[in-house]
Design an enzyme around this catalytic site. Structure first.
Site, PDB file in Angstrom:
ATOM      1  N   HIS A  94       0.840  -1.202   0.000  1.00 29.65           N
ATOM      2  CA  HIS A  94       0.000   0.000   0.000  1.00 29.65           C
ATOM      3  C   HIS A  94       0.876   1.254   0.000  1.00 29.65           C
ATOM      4  O   HIS A  94       1.909   1.290   0.685  1.00 29.65           O
ATOM      5  CB  HIS A  94      -0.941  -0.002   1.217  1.00 29.65           C
ATOM      6  CG  HIS A  94      -2.033   1.008   1.072  1.00 29.65           C
ATOM      7  ND1 HIS A  94      -1.825   2.342   1.312  1.00 29.65           N
ATOM      8  CD2 HIS A  94      -3.320   0.885   0.672  1.00 29.65           C
ATOM      9  CE1 HIS A  94      -2.961   3.001   1.073  1.00 29.65           C
ATOM     10  NE2 HIS A  94      -3.872   2.133   0.681  1.00 29.65           N
ATOM     11  N   GLU A 164      -4.013   1.410  -7.556  1.00 28.42           N
ATOM     12  CA  GLU A 164      -4.374   2.551  -6.714  1.00 28.42           C
ATOM     13  C   GLU A 164      -3.491   3.754  -7.049  1.00 28.42           C
ATOM     14  O   GLU A 164      -2.397   3.894  -6.464  1.00 28.42           O
ATOM     15  CB  GLU A 164      -4.170   2.204  -5.243  1.00 28.42           C
ATOM     16  CG  GLU A 164      -5.036   1.085  -4.733  1.00 28.42           C
ATOM     17  CD  GLU A 164      -5.379   1.315  -3.265  1.00 28.42           C
ATOM     18  OE1 GLU A 164      -6.571   1.375  -2.961  1.00 28.42           O
ATOM     19  OE2 GLU A 164      -4.470   1.467  -2.441  1.00 28.42           O
TER      20      GLU A 164
END
Ligand code: PGA
Length: 253
Positions: A94, A164
């Site tokens: 992430h 993302e």
């Protein structure tokens, strides 16, 4: 294959009671979904309890693990520990952790450790910014190839890719991707995956989108963005919103 909606709760909520509350409010709806698998990636301290409340097509995931297997690493949790307390999935790479210094090499090691421990990695990739020259394509390619280095095609059905774009994540983001830009990027990601794993493995690998997904933009993105589902941050903590997003995905199939 079912579509996938991942809730990334990040470092929220602050008590198990609240966590159970959110979980139960989503559970009622999630159990009725026929074409959507829901994965709750929750703080490690809630995994055990929430796993005991979980039922197919719902699954529990972690949000990170350490890149060493075991030993003297104060404050860290191993992939095996997370598996043993009930996680089936794990978010890796992430951007909020990359910002703190996590490298592609670390992520690559973690992917291998999680696969060895029968955890399914949800692997995040994304560019910092979208430049007009299109350099972000090579950024994505480099990220993807280095974090998947040495990860063989037999693991292709275990892997989920979450695209993302960093500029679209969180409340500081000024804009969201449009479905045309998303489709173009997803095709590019899939082309890299085909080159690496072959066409017959491509359909096993889901590509999700994450970054400011909400009840207003979900429909266009899922219908026109070429994706297999979403990774939802902020709106995953608001059961009504998260349920609506899952419903949109259910009806998109
Ligand atoms: P957001 O977070 O939906 O709040 O933008 C997404 C993520 O960081 O995974």
């Amino acid at each position: 294959m079912k579509k996938t909606v991942v809730a990334n709760w990040k470092m929220n909520p602050q008590s198990l009671r609240e966590a159970e509350g959110i979980f139960k409010n989503v559970k009622k709806k999630a159990l009725k979904l026929k074409k959507v698998k829901t994965i709750f990636c929750v703080p490690a301290v809630y995994i055990n309890r929430l796993d005991s409340l979980c039922k197919n097509p719902m699954f529990i995931g972690a949000q990170n693990c350490f890149f060493q297997e075991k030993g003297s690493w104060t404050g860290k949790a191993s992939a095996k520990m997370l598996k043993n307390i009930g996680a089936d999935y794990i978010i890796l790479g992430h951007s909020e952790l990359r910002k703190l210094g996590e490298t592609d090499e670390n992520i690559n090691t973690k992917i291998k450790l999680t696969l060895r421990n029968r955890l399914n990695p949800i692997i995040c990739i994304g560019e910092n910014e979208r430049d007009e020259e299109g350099n972000y394509f090579s950024v994505l390619e480099e990220q993807l190839l280095s974090i998947l280095k040495g990860v063989g095609s037999k693991f292709s059905e275990k892997i989920i890719i979450a695209y993302e774009p960093i500029w679209a994540i969180g409340k500081a983001s000024k804009k969201i991707i449009n479905s045309k830009e998303l489709l173009q990027t997803v095709i590019f990601i899939k082309k890299i995956l085909v080159d690496k794993y072959g066409v017959k493995n491509l359909e096993k690998i889901q590509v999700l989108y994450g970054g400011s997904v909400n009840t207003r933009n979900a429909e266009d993105l899922i219908l026109n963005g070429g994706i297999d589902g979403f990774l939802v941050g902020r709106d995953s903590l608001i059961p009504d919103h998260f349920n609506k997003i899952s419903q949109i995905v259910e009806y998109s199939v």
